[in-house]
Design an enzyme around this catalytic site. Structure first.
Site, PDB file in Angstrom:
ATOM      1  N   TYR A   1     -32.407  13.689 -13.226  1.00 30.11           N
ATOM      2  CA  TYR A   1     -31.166  13.127 -12.895  1.00 30.11           C
ATOM      3  C   TYR A   1     -30.222  14.028 -11.745  1.00 30.11           C
ATOM      4  O   TYR A   1     -29.264  13.601 -11.552  1.00 30.11           O
ATOM      5  CB  TYR A   1     -30.363  12.991 -14.601  1.00 30.11           C
TER       6      TYR A   1
ATOM      7  N   HIS B   1     -40.832  12.945 -19.443  1.00 31.66           N
ATOM      8  CA  HIS B   1     -40.145  11.860 -18.902  1.00 31.66           C
ATOM      9  C   HIS B   1     -40.968  10.525 -18.919  1.00 31.66           C
ATOM     10  O   HIS B   1     -40.596   9.329 -19.175  1.00 31.66           O
ATOM     11  CB  HIS B   1     -39.474  12.166 -17.464  1.00 31.66           C
TER      12      HIS B   1
ATOM     13  N   ASP C   1     -28.065  13.459 -23.654  1.00 30.39           N
ATOM     14  CA  ASP C   1     -29.194  13.201 -22.910  1.00 30.39           C
ATOM     15  C   ASP C   1     -29.228  13.192 -21.400  1.00 30.39           C
ATOM     16  O   ASP C   1     -28.698  12.205 -21.013  1.00 30.39           O
ATOM     17  CB  ASP C   1     -29.714  11.865 -23.383  1.00 30.39           C
TER      18      ASP C   1
ATOM     19  N   LYS D   1     -35.321  16.303 -20.065  1.00 28.29           N
ATOM     20  CA  LYS D   1     -36.911  15.834 -19.776  1.00 28.29           C
ATOM     21  C   LYS D   1     -37.490  16.500 -18.576  1.00 28.29           C
ATOM     22  O   LYS D   1     -36.881  16.637 -17.815  1.00 28.29           O
ATOM     23  CB  LYS D   1     -36.660  14.135 -19.392  1.00 28.29           C
TER      24      LYS D   1
HETATM   25  P1  NDP Z   1     -26.894   1.688 -20.753  1.00 31.17           P
HETATM   26  O1  NDP Z   1     -27.404   0.628 -21.853  1.00 31.17           O
HETATM   27  O2  NDP Z   1     -26.325   2.938 -21.446  1.00 31.17           O
HETATM   28  O3  NDP Z   1     -25.654   0.890 -20.076  1.00 31.17           O
HETATM   29  C1  NDP Z   1     -24.929   1.784 -18.994  1.00 31.17           C
HETATM   30  C2  NDP Z   1     -24.342   0.662 -18.074  1.00 31.17           C
HETATM   31  O4  NDP Z   1     -23.479  -0.002 -19.019  1.00 31.17           O
HETATM   32  C3  NDP Z   1     -23.511   1.555 -17.142  1.00 31.17           C
HETATM   33  O5  NDP Z   1     -23.469   0.536 -16.050  1.00 31.17           O
HETATM   34  C4  NDP Z   1     -22.308   1.554 -17.844  1.00 31.17           C
HETATM   35  O6  NDP Z   1     -21.054   1.481 -16.623  1.00 31.17           O
HETATM   36  C5  NDP Z   1     -21.927   0.352 -18.537  1.00 31.17           C
HETATM   37  N1  NDP Z   1     -21.330   0.406 -19.780  1.00 31.17           N
HETATM   38  C6  NDP Z   1     -21.237   1.111 -20.637  1.00 31.17           C
HETATM   39  N2  NDP Z   1     -20.647   1.142 -21.635  1.00 31.17           N
HETATM   40  C7  NDP Z   1     -20.157  -0.243 -21.369  1.00 31.17           C
HETATM   41  C8  NDP Z   1     -19.167  -1.054 -22.240  1.00 31.17           C
HETATM   42  N3  NDP Z   1     -18.746  -0.602 -23.429  1.00 31.17           N
HETATM   43  N4  NDP Z   1     -19.100  -2.497 -22.032  1.00 31.17           N
HETATM   44  C9  NDP Z   1     -19.587  -2.653 -20.830  1.00 31.17           C
HETATM   45  N5  NDP Z   1     -20.403  -1.998 -20.035  1.00 31.17           N
HETATM   46  C10 NDP Z   1     -20.561  -0.735 -20.245  1.00 31.17           C
HETATM   47  O7  NDP Z   1     -27.961   1.905 -19.563  1.00 31.17           O
HETATM   48  P2  NDP Z   1     -28.644   3.131 -19.174  1.00 31.17           P
HETATM   49  O8  NDP Z   1     -29.862   2.711 -18.319  1.00 31.17           O
HETATM   50  O9  NDP Z   1     -27.583   4.089 -18.609  1.00 31.17           O
HETATM   51  O10 NDP Z   1     -29.407   4.135 -20.309  1.00 31.17           O
HETATM   52  C11 NDP Z   1     -28.618   4.817 -21.168  1.00 31.17           C
HETATM   53  C12 NDP Z   1     -29.401   6.404 -21.152  1.00 31.17           C
HETATM   54  O11 NDP Z   1     -30.725   6.167 -21.243  1.00 31.17           O
HETATM   55  C13 NDP Z   1     -29.144   7.004 -19.694  1.00 31.17           C
HETATM   56  O12 NDP Z   1     -27.902   7.279 -19.197  1.00 31.17           O
HETATM   57  C14 NDP Z   1     -30.374   7.986 -19.682  1.00 31.17           C
HETATM   58  O13 NDP Z   1     -29.688   9.016 -20.630  1.00 31.17           O
HETATM   59  C15 NDP Z   1     -31.299   7.206 -20.663  1.00 31.17           C
HETATM   60  N6  NDP Z   1     -32.238   6.513 -19.659  1.00 31.17           N
HETATM   61  C16 NDP Z   1     -33.599   6.826 -19.764  1.00 31.17           C
HETATM   62  C17 NDP Z   1     -34.752   6.320 -19.144  1.00 31.17           C
HETATM   63  C18 NDP Z   1     -35.999   6.925 -19.354  1.00 31.17           C
HETATM   64  O14 NDP Z   1     -36.911   6.708 -18.417  1.00 31.17           O
HETATM   65  N7  NDP Z   1     -36.249   7.989 -20.111  1.00 31.17           N
HETATM   66  C19 NDP Z   1     -34.335   5.325 -18.092  1.00 31.17           C
HETATM   67  C20 NDP Z   1     -32.881   4.940 -18.016  1.00 31.17           C
HETATM   68  C21 NDP Z   1     -31.914   5.416 -18.994  1.00 31.17           C
HETATM   69  P3  NDP Z   1     -19.880   2.467 -16.702  1.00 31.17           P
HETATM   70  O15 NDP Z   1     -20.472   3.966 -16.519  1.00 31.17           O
HETATM   71  O16 NDP Z   1     -19.303   2.125 -15.619  1.00 31.17           O
HETATM   72  O17 NDP Z   1     -19.153   2.203 -18.115  1.00 31.17           O
END
Ligand code: NDP
Length: 293
Positions: A49, A107, A44, A74
């Protein structure tokens, strides 16, 4: 637990995807390559982005057939409008280096310019009819946005990608999605937005209830949150750039939460969102130039 979803138009989508929001372009190829090696088959991304090109590069480097990978991206609000959105497809497909996008979504709604949102969605309908996308959908649409869209367009969105994690579950939007036959897709499925947004609650990773359940299953809090979302039938797209966590987040198919455990996590909902209020999104405040391919 099913490994795939069948969308409302019959297209199959993997149950667990991989997000790249805030993944810097220079780390995106490695992150996506690692994810594809781990077994993820759904990525995704978004025009906003700034890393579609790198996602496409990783797909090519993986050596996997294009048909084995489900690509979702998106359209940003700055590209809404019938012609502008058709052109936005060319920009995204060009950067991804693909002919066809598996799932293309809007989006955000533009509540103050809903006619532009409708025109953008009509462009998605055209792209769907032409076979340039396999499914279309929306993101951050509230019940009233879905209702308004339905009155003016004919294709029911396949997915609505919204903020869903244990601290914010939007029951009303989930119900609206279900009523329309729209699959709810959780962004921030492990509560990523709670790590850095001051929403009056702390990080979901530090939640005592989630930690207790995780300990009982010998799993991590992130794995428990993903399993919770999965058992509720939601599409999930966790993000990580760390190889160990990328693998950890995919290792969620070998345990089962009980009804009581699901209910205990459901009860953590605070009703307070971490992301921007979808009603407050305007071109003036969130406009962004999306470069050509
Ligand atoms: P997530 O819930 O996926 O969390 C991501 C965060 O958690 C990062 O800081 C990552 O750090 C950390 N993390 C990942 N795995 C672990 C783990 N196993 N244990 C502890 N920490 C962890 O949040 P996102 O906001 O990134 O959402 C996921 C996806 O959703 C986005 O990447 C995007 O594709 C989508 N999105 C869409 C939006 C929209 O408006 N449509 C808005 C926000 C997100 P690290 O990378 O260091 O592991």
């Amino acid at each position: 637990m099913a490994m795939t979803f069948t969308l409302n138009n019959g297209v199959t989508m993997p149950a667990l995807g991989f997000g790249v929001f805030q993944t810097p372009p220079d780390e995106t190829v490695a992150a996506v390559e690692t994810a594809l090696r781990t077994g993820y088959r759904h990525i995704d991304t978004a025009a906003a982005y700034g890393n579609e090109r790198q996602v496409g590069e990783a797909v090519r480097r993986s050596g996997l057939a294009r048909s084995e990978i489900f690509l979702e991206t998106k359209i940003w609000i700055s590209d809404y409008g019938y012609d502008a959105t058709l052109h936005a497809f060319d920009k995204s497909a060009g950067k991804l280096g693909v002919e066809q996008i598996d799932l293309l979504i809007l989006h955000q709604a533009l509540p103050g310019r809903f006619e532009l949102t409708v025109d953008a969605y009509r462009a998605l309908e055209t792209l769907l009819g032409d076979g340039r996308v396999r499914a279309i959908g929306v993101s951050n649409f509230m019940r009233e946005h879905l209702d308004k869209l339905r009155k003016e367009t004919s294709v029911v969105p396949a997915v609505n990608q919204i903020e869903i994690h244990p601290y914010f579950t939007q029951p009303d939007v989930l119900a609206a999605d279900a009523e329309h036959g729209i699959l709810s897709q959780a962004w921030s499925p492990i509560g990523g937005i709670t790590f850095y947004r001051d929403s009056g609650h702390t990080s979901t990773l530090e939640d005592a209830t989630i930690a207790r359940i995780a300990q009982e299953h010998g799993k991590s809090p992130a794995q428990v949150m993903l399993r919770w979302g999965m058992q509720h039938g939601r599409s999930l797209i966790p993000k990580s750039t760390n190889p160990q966590r990328i693998a950890e987040n995919f290792d969620v198919f070998d345990f089962e939460l009980t009804t009581e455990e699901l209910a205990a996590i459901d009860a953590l909902d605070t009703g307070v969102r971490g992301g921007p209020d979808p009603e407050a999104v305007t071109l003036e405040t969130f406009g962004l130039n999306i470069p050509e391919a």
